[in-house]
Scaffold this motif. Structure first.
Motif: not given
Length: 178
Positions: A12, A116, A137, A140-141
């Motif tokens: 992140l 992201f 980013r 979160s992904d």
């Protein structure tokens, strides 16, 4: 100012850049002046694991200034979202929200699941002072899917339905219907 982090340290906020634009007068050595710096606090509504809900998302924004600086009205405040690490940006509507606050409203597209989310904010006041920040980013992904209703068996075999909605603290608030 730009800061980069190695992806091995964190997934992140791998790149954060901020820029301040302001007008100032010539320095008077006998008098201290506060610079008219702006900043925007971005507070997306996330769960405890920094996940955003799929679908609609509210992103509160708070314009901040140094104590003692002039509180000039804003001329512009924008927020943009990217799902490809800042290669392309999508504008997000921003509107007043509460006292001295703002909020952006967005809906994460289905194609954003598993990606992201990057954020870029720009603010400027009527005096020509401004602030820009980009967070690559920033979220979160995994865009958290909306939790569907679940049927549970209650006392005596009766079925009850539980609707779960996330709060800003990540705690699930349930509504039970018998």
């Amino acid at each position: 100012m730009t800061a980069d982090r190695v992806a091995a340290q964190t997934k992140l906020s791998t790149r954060v850049s901020a820029e301040w634009r302001f007008w100032s007068k010539a320095a008077n050595p006998s008098k201290r002046r506060v610079l008219p710096l702006l900043a925007v606090k971005i507070s997306p509504e996330l769960d405890g694991r920094n996940l955003a809900a799929a679908g609609h998302m509210r992103i509160p924004l708070r314009v901040q200034r140094q104590d003692g600086s002039p509180g000039l009205p804003l001329r512009t405040l924008t927020l943009e979202i990217s799902y490809d690490d800042g290669r392309t940006w999508l504008p997000t509507p921003v509107h007043p929200s509460g006292r001295h606050g703002w909020a952006a409203e967005t809906s994460h597209p289905f194609s954003a699941r598993g990606k992201f989310v990057s954020l870029r904010v720009n603010a400027a006041d009527i005096g020509g002072n401004g602030f820009s920040e980009t967070v690559i980013r920033g979220l979160s992904d995994q865009v958290r899917p909306v939790r569907p209703r679940r049927a549970l068996t209650g006392r005596g075999g009766a079925v009850r339905h539980v609707t779960c909605s996330r709060t800003t603290t990540g705690i699930c608030r349930s509504v039970l219907r018998w």
